[in-house]
Scaffold this motif. Structure first.
Motif, PDB file in Angstrom:
ATOM      1  N   ALA A 139       2.373  -1.775  10.175  1.00 46.85           N
ATOM      2  CA  ALA A 139       2.867  -0.426   9.235  1.00 46.85           C
ATOM      3  C   ALA A 139       4.278  -0.644   8.946  1.00 46.85           C
ATOM      4  CB  ALA A 139       1.884   0.301   9.203  1.00 46.85           C
ATOM      5  N   GLY A 140       4.825  -0.123  10.070  1.00 47.24           N
ATOM      6  CA  GLY A 140       6.320  -0.553   9.836  1.00 47.24           C
ATOM      7  C   GLY A 140       6.997  -1.848   9.406  1.00 47.24           C
ATOM      8  N   ARG A 141       6.372  -1.941  10.240  1.00 48.66           N
ATOM      9  CA  ARG A 141       7.217  -3.902  10.089  1.00 48.66           C
ATOM     10  C   ARG A 141       6.674  -4.599   8.331  1.00 48.66           C
ATOM     11  NH1 ARG A 141       5.518  -8.671  14.073  1.00 48.66           N
ATOM     12  NH2 ARG A 141       3.659  -7.942  13.153  1.00 48.66           N
ATOM     13  N   ARG A 142       5.196  -4.201   8.425  1.00 49.46           N
ATOM     14  CA  ARG A 142       5.195  -4.702   6.962  1.00 49.46           C
ATOM     15  C   ARG A 142       5.857  -4.140   6.044  1.00 49.46           C
ATOM     16  NH1 ARG A 142       0.986  -7.955   6.496  1.00 49.46           N
ATOM     17  NH2 ARG A 142      -0.086  -8.591   4.340  1.00 49.46           N
ATOM     18  N   ILE A 143       6.270  -2.334   6.018  1.00 48.99           N
ATOM     19  CA  ILE A 143       6.925  -2.199   4.510  1.00 48.99           C
ATOM     20  C   ILE A 143       8.592  -2.533   4.677  1.00 48.99           C
ATOM     21  CG2 ILE A 143       7.529   0.435   4.426  1.00 48.99           C
ATOM     22  CD1 ILE A 143       5.092   0.813   5.709  1.00 48.99           C
ATOM     23  N   ALA A 144       8.742  -2.774   6.595  1.00 47.33           N
ATOM     24  CA  ALA A 144      10.360  -2.312   6.129  1.00 47.33           C
ATOM     25  C   ALA A 144      10.616  -3.317   7.063  1.00 47.33           C
ATOM     26  CB  ALA A 144      11.249  -1.039   5.717  1.00 47.33           C
ATOM     27  N   GLY A 145      10.937  -3.840   7.655  1.00 48.85           N
ATOM     28  CA  GLY A 145      10.838  -5.145   8.898  1.00 48.85           C
ATOM     29  C   GLY A 145      10.869  -4.402  10.319  1.00 48.85           C
ATOM     30  N   ALA A 186      -3.778  -1.191   2.745  1.00 48.84           N
ATOM     31  CA  ALA A 186      -3.522  -0.711   1.147  1.00 48.84           C
ATOM     32  C   ALA A 186      -2.089  -1.527   1.129  1.00 48.84           C
ATOM     33  CB  ALA A 186      -3.081   0.299   0.509  1.00 48.84           C
ATOM     34  N   TYR A 187      -0.831  -2.328   2.322  1.00 46.79           N
ATOM     35  CA  TYR A 187      -0.174  -3.231   1.502  1.00 46.79           C
ATOM     36  C   TYR A 187       0.083  -4.857   2.030  1.00 46.79           C
ATOM     37  CZ  TYR A 187       3.910   0.381   1.932  1.00 46.79           C
ATOM     38  OH  TYR A 187       4.358   1.104   0.864  1.00 46.79           O
ATOM     39  N   ARG A 188      -1.394  -4.633   2.664  1.00 47.25           N
ATOM     40  CA  ARG A 188      -1.861  -6.020   3.067  1.00 47.25           C
ATOM     41  C   ARG A 188      -2.544  -6.412   1.124  1.00 47.25           C
ATOM     42  NH1 ARG A 188      -6.377  -8.890   7.202  1.00 47.25           N
ATOM     43  NH2 ARG A 188      -6.807 -10.317   6.485  1.00 47.25           N
ATOM     44  N   PHE A 189      -3.521  -5.282   1.004  1.00 49.57           N
ATOM     45  CA  PHE A 189      -3.724  -5.572  -0.377  1.00 49.57           C
ATOM     46  C   PHE A 189      -2.892  -6.401  -1.399  1.00 49.57           C
ATOM     47  CE2 PHE A 189      -5.267  -4.646  -4.330  1.00 49.57           C
ATOM     48  CZ  PHE A 189      -5.976  -5.605  -4.928  1.00 49.57           C
ATOM     49  N   ALA A 190      -1.414  -5.048  -1.452  1.00 50.54           N
ATOM     50  CA  ALA A 190      -0.957  -5.007  -2.995  1.00 50.54           C
ATOM     51  C   ALA A 190       0.098  -6.410  -2.101  1.00 50.54           C
ATOM     52  CB  ALA A 190       0.430  -4.197  -2.492  1.00 50.54           C
ATOM     53  N   ASP A 191       0.296  -7.412  -0.943  1.00 57.95           N
ATOM     54  CA  ASP A 191       0.686  -8.304  -0.629  1.00 57.95           C
ATOM     55  C   ASP A 191      -0.010  -9.420  -1.678  1.00 57.95           C
ATOM     56  OD1 ASP A 191       2.859  -6.866   0.198  1.00 57.95           O
ATOM     57  OD2 ASP A 191       2.802  -7.663   2.772  1.00 57.95           O
ATOM     58  N   ARG A 192      -0.770  -9.526  -1.037  1.00 54.89           N
ATOM     59  CA  ARG A 192      -1.788 -10.683  -1.441  1.00 54.89           C
ATOM     60  C   ARG A 192      -2.416  -9.875  -2.794  1.00 54.89           C
ATOM     61  NH1 ARG A 192      -3.288 -12.254   4.887  1.00 54.89           N
ATOM     62  NH2 ARG A 192      -1.322 -12.194   5.522  1.00 54.89           N
ATOM     63  N   ARG A 193      -4.217  -9.293  -2.793  1.00 55.24           N
ATOM     64  CA  ARG A 193      -4.430  -9.465  -3.802  1.00 55.24           C
ATOM     65  C   ARG A 193      -5.741 -10.076  -3.858  1.00 55.24           C
ATOM     66  NH1 ARG A 193       0.029  -8.716  -8.799  1.00 55.24           N
ATOM     67  NH2 ARG A 193       1.379  -7.099  -7.274  1.00 55.24           N
ATOM     68  N   ALA A 196     -10.739 -11.364  -0.427  1.00 56.13           N
ATOM     69  CA  ALA A 196     -10.523 -10.851   1.399  1.00 56.13           C
ATOM     70  C   ALA A 196     -10.224  -9.672   1.849  1.00 56.13           C
ATOM     71  CB  ALA A 196     -10.188 -11.460   2.983  1.00 56.13           C
ATOM     72  N   GLU A 197      -8.337  -9.105   1.624  1.00 52.60           N
ATOM     73  CA  GLU A 197      -8.576  -8.086   1.264  1.00 52.60           C
ATOM     74  C   GLU A 197      -8.534  -6.707   0.687  1.00 52.60           C
ATOM     75  OE1 GLU A 197      -6.106 -11.059   2.439  1.00 52.60           O
ATOM     76  OE2 GLU A 197      -6.837 -10.929   0.223  1.00 52.60           O
ATOM     77  N   ALA A 198      -9.395  -6.676  -0.168  1.00 55.92           N
ATOM     78  CA  ALA A 198     -10.076  -5.606  -1.181  1.00 55.92           C
ATOM     79  C   ALA A 198     -10.913  -5.398  -0.201  1.00 55.92           C
ATOM     80  CB  ALA A 198     -10.865  -6.683  -2.408  1.00 55.92           C
ATOM     81  N   ALA A 199     -11.927  -5.940   0.452  1.00 57.71           N
ATOM     82  CA  ALA A 199     -13.127  -6.426   1.450  1.00 57.71           C
ATOM     83  C   ALA A 199     -12.568  -5.210   2.486  1.00 57.71           C
ATOM     84  CB  ALA A 199     -13.799  -7.361   1.215  1.00 57.71           C
ATOM     85  N   TRP A 200     -11.309  -5.617   3.196  1.00 60.48           N
ATOM     86  CA  TRP A 200     -11.037  -4.987   3.986  1.00 60.48           C
ATOM     87  C   TRP A 200     -10.450  -3.760   3.946  1.00 60.48           C
ATOM     88  CZ3 TRP A 200     -10.937  -6.024   9.445  1.00 60.48           C
ATOM     89  CH2 TRP A 200     -10.281  -5.103  10.028  1.00 60.48           C
ATOM     90  N   LEU A 201      -9.682  -3.251   2.814  1.00 59.29           N
ATOM     91  CA  LEU A 201      -9.418  -2.166   2.325  1.00 59.29           C
ATOM     92  C   LEU A 201     -10.137  -1.278   1.915  1.00 59.29           C
ATOM     93  CD1 LEU A 201      -7.140  -0.006   0.813  1.00 59.29           C
ATOM     94  CD2 LEU A 201      -7.730  -1.220  -1.368  1.00 59.29           C
TER      95      LEU A 201
END
Length: 467
Positions: A139-145, A186-193, A196-201
């Motif tokens: 999660a930290g890598r996805r948010i800020a590296g 949630a960040y994955r959904f915000a990135d791709r929308r 599949a991401e909605a189902a994962w959420l």
């Protein structure tokens, strides 16, 4: 948009790596990152096991840990979901759902493999805590590296708020694990929308609800706003994404809900524990005095004997609590403030860590955890500022603390209720720390480059200058 790459000279083309064989530097950096995460996980596991064997081993199995431990073994034996206390004390099989099932279902994994002892469940719970470190890193890598991911994992490995509950065998361990998952989803959904991401959420939301019933509020605090406010997405598609997330979540929790609806007299969905929780938190002992904002058995002792059937008992306790709330609504603001203060470590913190010893938390470690929390809370505010300036979505990180705060106001304040929000605090603090380190490293690199260039220039003009 990726930067343009200048076309290489024809003689250099042969030296370029092929698409099937990436450049060593591109492979090495992710590999080093994962090795760093693995090393941090080993550190985190070592801390948890040292805590288990140095402080907790051979302690009495009682309270909620007994419930989760026995429920796991009963489930593994194919005996359903009875009240383990009643079964142990009187031998009577009484249908029960005092807690949601996920914690005991996970503990049933070692039980199915023959590891049915409480120590085996303690060690397995520590492994679940290590799983949270991995998800925090991702999660930290996805948010800020990558640097933020490693920093967040390091904090999660050593910060007592992330591991104090693990060897105790509490649902807070599962709550932490699932809350990191829903932040990442949630960040994955915000990135791709995508669907599949909605189902994962939606699946992550179901796991959160099956870990801690009060976290069902995340459906309203996180999932609905995140999907409906997706910019650049047509409203019809937003509705479809929300429907997918909701359907996935409903399908995932349906077996447990259907099982409960089939075995209780009154409708019960995730848990029969709300009534008993409210019953010990709404009475004179918790609305004023020493235990303001906490819980007390005095609340229950003042009530008539409840029904034995668990759903009827739940309804009985809920109605008693609602009656008391209506009659003493003028005290609700003070009680709510005390509950929030206890959960976030700002209202009678040293009294609260002493009260936490009833759940077998060592006093010295709880004090260290409290002081560390204060530091992380301050640093996390800096993380909010950094992400806001970067225009990075904040809702996935703020939703869990907001939800836990709302739940605390409804029930009572205690240290362990904060557990599910600890990953968000850790991630925000990691963002601030890596941002500060980056700002500090910039001038240092510039100065080092200036000194190196100066030395090089002098050595070019002065042959006697040492290099």
């Amino acid at each position: 948009m990726s930067p343009e790459v200048p076309e290489p000279a024809s003689g250099a083309i042969a030296a370029l790596p092929s698409a099937a064989q990436p450049a060593p530097g591109r492979v090495g950096r992710p590999r080093r990152w994962y090795l760093g995460v693995a090393a941090i996980c080993l550190l985190g596991l070592g801390i948890r096991l040292f805590y288990l064997f140095h402080w907790l081993h051979l302690t009495a199995v009682q309270g909620d840990p007994f419930y989760y431990h026995e429920a796991a073994n009963l489930c593994a034996d194919g005996r359903g979901w009875p009240d383990p206390y009643e079964l142990r004390l009187s031998g009577r099989y009484v249908a029960d759902a005092q807690h949601p099932p996920l914690t005991s279902l996970l503990l049933a994994v070692p039980s199915l493999l023959g590891f049915t002892g409480f120590l085996s469940h303690q060690v397995f719970s520590c492994l679940l805590g290590v799983g949270s470190i991995v998800l925090v890193a991702l999660a930290g890598r996805r948010i800020a590296g990558p640097a933020t991911g490693l920093t967040a994992a390091g904090i999660a490995a050593v910060y007592p708020g992330m591991w104090l509950n693990d060897p105790l065998v509490m649902s807070e361990t599962t709550g932490i694990l699932t809350c990191v998952w829903i932040i990442l989803a949630a960040y994955r959904f915000a990135d791709r929308r995508g669907f599949a991401e909605a189902a994962w959420l939606g699946l992550a939301l179901a796991a959160v609800m099956l870990a801690r019933a009060e976290l069902a509020l995340l459906a309203l605090v996180l999932v609905v706003p995140l999907v409906t406010m997706a910019r650049g997405v047509p409203w019809r598609r937003r509705a479809g994404l929300l429907a997918v997330a909701a359907a996935t979540s409903v399908v995932a929790v349906a077996p447990w809900v259907g099982y409960n609806l089939s075995r209780f007299h009154e409708p019960e969905y995730l848990s029969t524990g709300l009534g008993s929780t409210l019953a010990v938190t709404h009475c004179p002992a918790t609305y004023s005095g020493r235990d303001l904002g906490w819980w007390s058995f005095d609340c229950v002792l003042a009530l008539p004997s409840p029904p034995q059937e668990r759903s009827e008992r739940d309804v009985f306790y809920r109605h008693a609590a609602y009656d008391y709330i209506r009659d003493h609504s003028d005290r609700l603001p003070a009680v709510a403030a005390a509950r929030l203060g206890r959960t976030w470590g700002v209202y009678h913190p040293w009294q609260q860590v002493r009260l936490d010893t009833i759940e077998l938390r060592p006093l010295s470690l709880s004090r260290i955890g409290m002081v560390t929390l204060w530091v992380l809370e301050v640093v996390a505010v800096g993380g909010v500022v950094v992400l806001r300036r970067r225009r990075t979505a904040l809702l996935p990180l703020l939703a869990v603390p907001i939800t836990l705060s709302l739940a605390t106001v409804i029930v009572y304040g205690t240290t362990r209720f904060r557990a599910a929000a600890e990953p968000a605090v850790v991630l925000l603090a990691a963002v601030a720390i890596t941002a500060a380190a980056g700002r500090l490293a910039g001038p240092l690199r510039s100065r080092a480059t200036w000194i190196t260039n100066g030395q090089r220039a002098r050595s070019d003009t002065d042959p006697g200058y040492p290099t």
